[in-house]
Design a protein around this motif. Structure first.
Motif, PDB file in Angstrom:
ATOM      1  N   ILE A 175       0.832  -1.198   0.000  1.00  0.00           N
ATOM      2  CA  ILE A 175       0.000   0.000   0.000  1.00  0.00           C
ATOM      3  C   ILE A 175       0.870   1.253   0.000  1.00  0.00           C
ATOM      4  O   ILE A 175       0.614   2.216  -0.738  1.00  0.00           O
ATOM      5  N   THR A 176       1.918   1.254   0.826  1.00  0.00           N
ATOM      6  CA  THR A 176       2.813   2.401   0.906  1.00  0.00           C
ATOM      7  C   THR A 176       3.451   2.691  -0.445  1.00  0.00           C
ATOM      8  O   THR A 176       3.607   3.858  -0.838  1.00  0.00           O
ATOM      9  N   GLN A 177       3.815   1.652  -1.186  1.00  0.00           N
ATOM     10  CA  GLN A 177       4.408   1.830  -2.505  1.00  0.00           C
ATOM     11  C   GLN A 177       3.357   2.158  -3.563  1.00  0.00           C
ATOM     12  O   GLN A 177       3.637   2.878  -4.530  1.00  0.00           O
ATOM     13  N   ALA A 178       2.152   1.627  -3.387  1.00  0.00           N
ATOM     14  CA  ALA A 178       1.114   1.814  -4.404  1.00  0.00           C
ATOM     15  C   ALA A 178       0.593   3.244  -4.458  1.00  0.00           C
ATOM     16  O   ALA A 178       0.205   3.722  -5.532  1.00  0.00           O
ATOM     17  N   VAL A 179       0.577   3.934  -3.329  1.00  0.00           N
ATOM     18  CA  VAL A 179       0.025   5.297  -3.302  1.00  0.00           C
ATOM     19  C   VAL A 179       0.762   6.215  -4.278  1.00  0.00           C
ATOM     20  O   VAL A 179       0.124   6.827  -5.155  1.00  0.00           O
TER      21      VAL A 179
END
Length: 343
Positions: A175-179
């Protein structure tokens, strides 16, 4: 917080008459006891990214606290819009902001985006090709409340919509990378969201998220589990459990449901002698499983066998998440048991 007509105390007696499991249905963590977690990865990642990108704005339909957007709102109060219990207004406002050059992140529950606001997402956002990011909590069976809050068919609803990228991340690391990745990706995006204390899994495998790319997390000679979302975490746990029985299971994580990384799926599924199992936190109708099956069929790739692990085509019960995940076959033990039986 909205109340459901299906809502009742979050407990169920197991089918075998075993002990009653109790938990808070709305805030229950998906992490196993002792598992590493990260708090509100989406909210923190978006707040951090907004310092670099002043065009980012956040919108919520009375659910900022329950989609972790309250973290963004606290850090960037002049760029946060509370739209109230009006998902259709939420999506229309996001479309208007995108037309004016802003980069809106619109958050709500997945059921409300898919069921209540679909036409507005279709006509105001997707058809117009607008740069709106729709990020929705409680995907699939991630709440113990009943059908009013369980978005078991959201991917099926959205897969047929042109101009919409669909993302189903596994854990806090992804999630942290996807944002920032979806912020940089042009056009409309629908991303399923795990919120609260989210498990950390993929960082141990050196994983890097890329829009549109499926990636092998671990290899295995006997079975290939193709999975998305939290089911990749369960697939990795099931692979460890199966190893004790001498079964070597590989895991291919498919974070982007649309567009599907067909080349990687065909390559991995085409390696001979392996059972292919698609695991998803979604109904077996219209989701990743059918997308993979259609890809294999259209391209003439015939695996050693093909099975699906997913939610049934039904309105599901309300109750404690551990009980529900066992009941509907998406717990680690249930997944491992199914694969043993198929082999």
């Amino acid at each position: 917080m909205r109340r459901s007509k299906y809502e009742r105390p979050a407990h169920l007696t197991g089918e075998s008459g075993g002990p009653r499991l109790t938990t808070s249905a709305m805030i229950a963590s998906l992490a196993a006891p002792g598992q590493r977690t990260q708090s509100a990865p989406f909210g923190h990642a978006l707040a951090a990214l907004a310092h670099e990108r002043p065009e980012i704005v956040g919108l919520s339909a009375d659910l900022a606290k329950y989609t972790d957007l309250h973290i963004f709102a606290k850090e960037h109060p002049d760029r946060f819009y509370q739209m109230g219990m009006a998902e259709q207004v939420l999506m229309s406002a996001a479309a208007g902001l995108a037309r004016e050059g802003f980069l809106p992140f619109a958050t709500t529950y997945a059921v409300f985006a898919a069921r209540r606001a679909y036409d507005f997402i279709c006509m105001a956002i997707a058809e117009e090709g607008l740069n709106v990011k729709i990020v929705c909590a409680l995907p699939g069976l991630t709440t113990g409340y009943g059908p009013s809050h369980q978005a078991t068919e959201d991917i099926a609803i959205f897969r047929g919509l042109p101009n919409l990228t669909i993302i189903d991340p596994c854990d806090a690391h992804e999630i942290t990378q996807a944002v920032p990745a979806i912020a940089a990706h042009p056009g409309a995006v629908y991303m399923r969201l795990l919120r609260g204390n989210v498990p950390l899994v993929l960082d141990e495998y050196g994983y890097t998220f890329e829009v549109g790319k499926a990636k092998t997390i671990r290899d295995g000679r006997d079975v290939l589990i193709i999975s998305s979302g939290l089911m990749t975490m369960r697939a990795l746990e099931a692979a460890d459990a199966l190893k004790a029985d001498g079964i070597d299971a590989g895991v291919l994580h498919v974070a982007t449901i649309k567009p599907l990384d067909e080349a990687t799926i065909l390559r991995e599924a085409g390696r001979g002698g392996r059972l292919v199992v698609v695991a998803e936190n979604h109904t077996v109708v219209g989701g990743l499983g059918e997308a993979v099956a259609a890809t294999l069929l259209r391209n003439g790739t015939v695996p050693h066998g093909f099975r699906q692990i997913g939610l049934p085509d039904a309105f599901l019960d309300a109750g404690a998440l551990p009980t529900l995940h066992d009941r509907y076959g998406i717990s680690t033990s249930a997944m491992a048991g199914s694969i043993r039986a198929w082999l």
